[in-house]
Design an enzyme around this catalytic site. Sequence first.
Site, PDB file in Angstrom:
ATOM      1  N   ARG A 177      16.826  23.955   7.176  1.00  0.00           N
ATOM      2  CA  ARG A 177      17.396  22.819   6.429  1.00  0.00           C
ATOM      3  C   ARG A 177      18.686  22.325   7.091  1.00  0.00           C
ATOM      4  O   ARG A 177      19.118  21.200   6.917  1.00  0.00           O
ATOM      5  CB  ARG A 177      17.603  23.159   4.949  1.00  0.00           C
TER       6      ARG A 177
ATOM      7  N   TYR B 106      13.683  -3.523   0.252  1.00  0.00           N
ATOM      8  CA  TYR B 106      12.490  -2.707   0.008  1.00  0.00           C
ATOM      9  C   TYR B 106      12.451  -2.261  -1.463  1.00  0.00           C
ATOM     10  O   TYR B 106      13.483  -1.880  -2.038  1.00  0.00           O
ATOM     11  CB  TYR B 106      12.543  -1.498   0.949  1.00  0.00           C
TER      12      TYR B 106
ATOM     13  N   ASP C 298      18.737  -1.550   7.553  1.00  0.00           N
ATOM     14  CA  ASP C 298      17.391  -0.981   7.569  1.00  0.00           C
ATOM     15  C   ASP C 298      16.624  -1.728   8.659  1.00  0.00           C
ATOM     16  O   ASP C 298      16.304  -2.905   8.516  1.00  0.00           O
ATOM     17  CB  ASP C 298      16.739  -1.154   6.188  1.00  0.00           C
TER      18      ASP C 298
ATOM     19  N   LYS D 155       6.690   4.093   9.870  1.00  0.00           N
ATOM     20  CA  LYS D 155       6.128   2.836  10.354  1.00  0.00           C
ATOM     21  C   LYS D 155       6.039   2.854  11.891  1.00  0.00           C
ATOM     22  O   LYS D 155       5.343   3.664  12.433  1.00  0.00           O
ATOM     23  CB  LYS D 155       6.960   1.670   9.812  1.00  0.00           C
TER      24      LYS D 155
END
Length: 395
Positions: free
Chosen positions: A59, A112, A184, A209
């Site tokens: 992590r 978004y 973004d 994407k």
Amino acid sequence: MGNEQHQKETLYIHKGYQSIEHHDSLSVPLYQTSTFAFETAEQGARRFAGDEAGGIYSRLGNPTVHVLEERMAALEYGEGALAFGSGMAAVSTILVHLTKSGDRILCTRGIYGCTFGFLKIMKEKYDISHDFATLATEEDIEAAIKPNTACIYIETPINPTMEIVDIELITKVAKKHGIPVVVDNTFSSPYLQNPLELGADFVLHSATKYINGHGDVIAGIVVGKKKEDIEAIRFSVQKDYGGIISPFDAWLLIRGLKTLHVRMERHTKNAEDILTFLKSCSLVENIYYPFDEDNPQFNIAKKQMKAGGGLISFTVKGGMKTAQKLMNELGLIKIAVSLGDAETLIQHPATMTHSVVPEIDRIEMGITDGLLRLSVGLENAGDLVEDLKQAFSKC
Ligand SMILES: *Cc1c(COP(=O)(O)O)cnc(C)c1O
């Protein structure tokens, strides 16, 4: 052997990796491990104290993930990057990092859907509000900035209307007020647009994407202009929120990145061929594509993007009925949300990605019932045009 002097296309394939450090493996090895064994108690103490580099727990860092982060930082011209388990983990982490209770976030109109959802949570639960504004001129931006505006958050091109926001103009005004700007950059990918070069402080991606490009991973990336900002997030919000990427997904993204430049050029070329076809089509009303010469924002697009990319939106005559009929008549082109895959995808924003937006806001954003969004894939352009042609002929 540094490779900083190399061009982007070379960095996509080599940056941040030396075979000699990994048993001469040409491909970046997959370190599918949750934790790292220390040789001695003292070594463990040194690693926790930050006095010695090396693994602690995945992590907090993982060698496979680390290669991806170094590569992404170079591709966006930042000093550091963080990888996440989804684009939304990247969005939420950066917004939590930049705000505190009582602050405001300034956004362009049209962000978004789930980012909008996260802003709603911040407002309802933590008293962190947001403003939507057009931000097209210096006056617009000055007027929208309030004393407690903590950051500016923008997307460009805006989904799904492909409206362009002038990144350089916004960062110029934001700097005067000392407000960080987050972009973004999912729709453009680092190959077509680099917001940090235009003055932004952070750039993020839904790596689901174009960065992955193969439709088989959900992931996110944040790149920061300053290394210390990225390391501060790594050991605070990212570590404690825990939205990290799995080593296997990072490995798939490293694999996807190797062909990003080749893919983006083909996505763009195919989109241009489809644009030409759509322009000749009598059932098409409006077309939205950044590098369309008839686009009133073509000049801003050209200033900040290398090419138009693979996304085209258009409206059809006859509204929802024609839009749905057209989708149903397509064969090769798949009906699906998401974007940036090898497969060409079509979706109907009014009933799919933007169905949660109240109708009045939706119409104001230009998302009418006849609007369709195409994510143009890597198939043969002639085959794609043929599929559209036969579907239109039945509408
Ligand atoms: C998909 C997307 C996101 C969210 O990313 P996930 O990987 O689905 O969590 C954020 N911004 C934009 C522009 C997107 O297209």
